[in-house]
Write an enzyme that holds these catalytic residues in place. Structure first.
Site, PDB file in Angstrom:
ATOM      1  N   SER A 549      48.967 -50.767 -45.331  1.00  0.00           N
ATOM      2  CA  SER A 549      49.810 -51.447 -44.361  1.00  0.00           C
ATOM      3  C   SER A 549      49.647 -50.772 -42.994  1.00  0.00           C
ATOM      4  CB  SER A 549      51.262 -51.459 -44.847  1.00  0.00           C
ATOM      5  OG  SER A 549      52.017 -52.411 -44.150  1.00  0.00           O
ATOM      6  N   ASP A 635      50.153 -62.567 -48.476  1.00  0.00           N
ATOM      7  CA  ASP A 635      50.892 -61.475 -47.839  1.00  0.00           C
ATOM      8  C   ASP A 635      51.500 -61.954 -46.517  1.00  0.00           C
ATOM      9  OD1 ASP A 635      51.784 -59.130 -46.674  1.00  0.00           O
ATOM     10  OD2 ASP A 635      49.972 -57.987 -47.116  1.00  0.00           O
ATOM     11  N   HIS A 670      51.747 -58.618 -50.347  1.00  0.00           N
ATOM     12  CA  HIS A 670      51.692 -57.287 -49.740  1.00  0.00           C
ATOM     13  C   HIS A 670      51.697 -56.165 -50.766  1.00  0.00           C
ATOM     14  CE1 HIS A 670      51.862 -54.912 -46.113  1.00  0.00           C
ATOM     15  NE2 HIS A 670      52.840 -54.178 -46.578  1.00  0.00           N
TER      16      HIS A 670
END
Length: 701
Positions: A549, A635, A670
């Protein structure tokens, strides 16, 4: 991954010229076409993805498979090892509430959690939600919230079945085990019950996947008939719900990364409008707990950079009535607090080490719970009950599996309730955890937590995985993670760089790694790598960087700026297309992220700052280490096209090194795969890549 005998040719993404000009600066983006124009629809239904884009992502997956396919047997071994360290029928320590104690557990071989309860003083358990059964008809399944009603008759629960973080809420009857007809869709998954158990509050996500609205749903009615309770007008603010410490209120907590504001709904009177606590002020953050007619508030008001705790009367809680209780102490960061009828518990961190401090609210006497390992993790676990002297907390270190304790705050006695079992065996004495300090470019001392096997020769020959994040004030705890042992047992050193942008050394550590100071995060990570080399834990080109991320952005920036230090880099769901994402105010996270990165739409300075480090925009014609980028098609946080565009530009621009690989999970978001064992398949790919990059994938280990 299946076996692959010969590597296929790397896909070459077509260049489709595209450029834009902002603040008089023209930026070229020849891979902009990889962003599907109807991305909102793709989040809800991945089958509508543009065929050209799907073809390219599929080709990249085939190429990655062809290069890493020979590690298939190794991956299976890694999964078997990691699974062998998981207690398959594990369960949480039951948490008491009234006549019952509630728990979560897994069955042998089960992927998903089961929720249940037993009589408070012991007895047979009763399962109300079976995650395995609920997941069986879905390719993806993940629980959101799960909360019993105050009368213990109902269980509200939510789940996401696409990986897009749209959670649907249902209500189950404990007596019958059946769900009501009520279905509340497109929520963030959180639920707060009214005291009469006839309604609950939730947050609905808008068309841009933003949590902006609080609604009240009355049982037995349609979602279309729900009542809008509160709507946030600032698209840069997110809104979430939770119960207050005493359970008396529903707290509407709104904010961005710099400012916050909270409102209270009296759960005895759920139709009453929310009451504002203290009006938002730029840069002032606060969170609260309630006790009787008083609020306890954790805040950075009055330049309390590392936060302080104040009190305010419940009847008039505005700023002018705030009074310091625990004053600001520079360098001692108050992370969080728990409030009970007779005690205030705060979790603090100084110099990257946490402590729990307990204050008796009758006489204001304080004492601390601390531990003596060189690096460790400590967390309070909360409670359903307010009128209790019992504090539950968890402790672990990089060598010590997690331990859950019940601590009597009045008697100051500690009871071990659970020690994480490692079925395949684990002896902490076989491992060493330690810490070094790395000196960054400006003299800042960066803590680096280290795990390795006992007897490691410090001769620079060991491969090393260096993990980092460094954003949003999130600290990376030096906690136990059984998966890492599969690398460490093969001779790897595992290290965590506690870089600026995180709050490992206090909130000032975070402030020193954001916006115009963002590059401190990247320089700290490179400095950590060099310090590990200098201390002979490893050598240049023996290090594999790993981050996800915003930590994936770190990986992209480090690949551009200090790639010569690394044998390989793993970037999971990497936020690498920073400039384009921050320029698109329709994306779910963009407006709330402007305080973190800057607003390049409004500010030329912010535009130039982001352009100067954005990994995608700074890919250069030079040698790069081997890179594995991993994305998720659904995501909503780091969209699939960010890693796709990055890898496409890298492959077209770099002059040697590599290879650079893209793996897109076409059925997840995600967090990657949702099941606890399916997730191990993705960890195994990361570790197999790390071993391969270090020249060890073929070893008989």
């Amino acid at each position: 991954m299946t076996q692959a005998k010969t590597p296929s040719q790397p896909p070459i993404a077509p260049r489709r010229p595209h450029s834009f000009t902002r603040h008089g600066i023209t930026v070229s983006d020849d891979y902009a076409w990889l962003k599907d124009d109807k991305w909102q629809e793709v989040l809800r239904d991945p089958s509508v993805l543009d065929p050209d884009i799907r073809k390219y992502l599929d080709e990249e997956n085939i190429y990655t498979e062809s290069l890493l396919g020979h590690t298939g047997a190794l991956q299976k071994t890694l999964v078997r090892e990691m699974r062998g360290r998981i207690k398959e029928d594990d369960s949480s320590v039951p948490s008491p509430d009234g006549p019952f104690a509630y728990f979560g557990k897994f069955r042998e071989g089960g992927q998903h959690e089961l929720f249940g309860r037993m009589p408070r003083d012991g007895g047979e358990g009763h399962i109300v939600l079976d995650g395995d059964a609920l997941a069986k008809d879905h390719k993806y399944f993940k629980f959101g919230g799960s909360r019993h009603s105050p009368d213990h008759k109902l269980q509200a629960w939510s789940a996401d079945t696409k990986g897009s973080e749209y959670f649907s809420i249902r209500v189950r009857d404990w007596a019958t085990g059946k769900d009501f007809d009520d279905v509340v869709e497109e929520t963030d998954g959180g639920i707060v019950w009214s005291k009469d158990c006839k309604s609950f509050f939730y947050v609905k996500l808008d068309d841009n996947h933003r949590p902006m609205q609080v609604w009240r749903h009355r049982l037995g009615t349609r979602q279309a008939d729900d009542t809008l309770v509160y709507e946030e007008q600032d698209s840069g603010w997110f809104t979430h719900l939770h119960e207050s410490t005493s359970g008396r209120f529903c707290v509407i907590a709104g904010g961005d990364h710099e400012t916050s504001e909270q409102r209270l709904i009296d759960l005895e009177n759920p139709e009453a409008p929310p009451r504002l606590v203290a009006a938002r002020e730029d840069g002032v953050q606060y969170s609260l707990g309630d006790r009787g007619d008083e609020l306890f508030i954790l805040t950075n008001a009055d330049d309390a950079i590392d936060f302080k705790i104040i009190t305010a009367p419940l009847a008039s809680p505005e700023r002018k009535n705030w009074r310091d209780l625990i004053p600001y102490r520079p360098g001692i960061y108050i992370i969080d607090f728990d409030l009970y009828a007779g005690h205030l518990v705060r979790l603090e961190r100084a110099n990257a080490l946490p402590a729990i401090v307990i204050r008796d609210l009758a006489d204001n006497e304080e004492h601390a719970i601390a531990f003596d390992e060189a690096a460790y993790s400590l967390d309070t676990m909360g409670s359903y009950e307010f009128e209790t002297t019992n504090l539950r907390f968890a402790y672990s270190s990089m060598t010590t599996p997690s331990e859950v304790y019940d601590y009597d705050m009045a008697k100051r006695t500690r009871t071990l309730r659970k020690r994480q079992e490692i079925p395949s065996g684990h002896d902490a004495a076989d491992y060493v955890t330690t810490r070094i300090m790395a000196k960054s470019h400006d003299g800042a001392e960066v803590p680096v937590s280290i795990l390795h096997r006992l007897g490691l020769e410090l001769d620079g020959s060991a491969p090393l995985l260096l993990y980092g994040y460094g954003s949003y004030g999130m600290a990376m705890p030096a906690s136990f993670n059984a998966n890492r042992l599969s690398l460490v047992d093969r001779g790897f050193v595992y290290a965590i760089a506690h870089i600026r942008g995180g709050a490992d050394k206090g909130w000032g550590w975070y402030l020193d790694g954001k916006r115009e100071k963002k590059t401190n995060s990247f320089d700290d990570f490179a400095a950590s790598a060099r310090a590990l080399i200098d201390a002979k834990y490893t050598s240049a080109k023996r290090i594999v960087g790993h981050g996800g991320s915003a930590g994936g952005m770190l990986m992209g920036a480090v690949a551009n700026r200090a790639g010569e230090l690394f044998a390989g880099i793993v970037a999971e769901v990497p936020f690498v297309d920073v400039l384009n994402t921050m320029l698109d105010d329709t994306l779910p996270l963009t407006p709330p992220e402007w305080p973190e990165w800057g607003n390049p739409i409004e500010s030329q300075k912010d535009f130039e700052t982001i352009l100067s480090y954005s990994p995608y925009d700074n890919v250069a014609a030079k040698e790069y280490p081997a890179i594995l980028a991993m994305g998720g098609l659904t995501d909503p946080r780091v969209t699939y096209w960010e890693p796709a565009k990055w890898i496409a530009r890298l492959r077209a621009t770099m002059r040697g090194g590599g290879p650079v690989l893209l793996r897109t999970n076409m059925g997840a978001g995600h967090g990657g795969a949702a099941g606890r064992f399916n997730r191990l398949d993705e960890v195994a790919i990361v570790y197999a890549f790390a071993l391969w990059a270090a020249g060890m994938a073929e070893a008989e280990v």
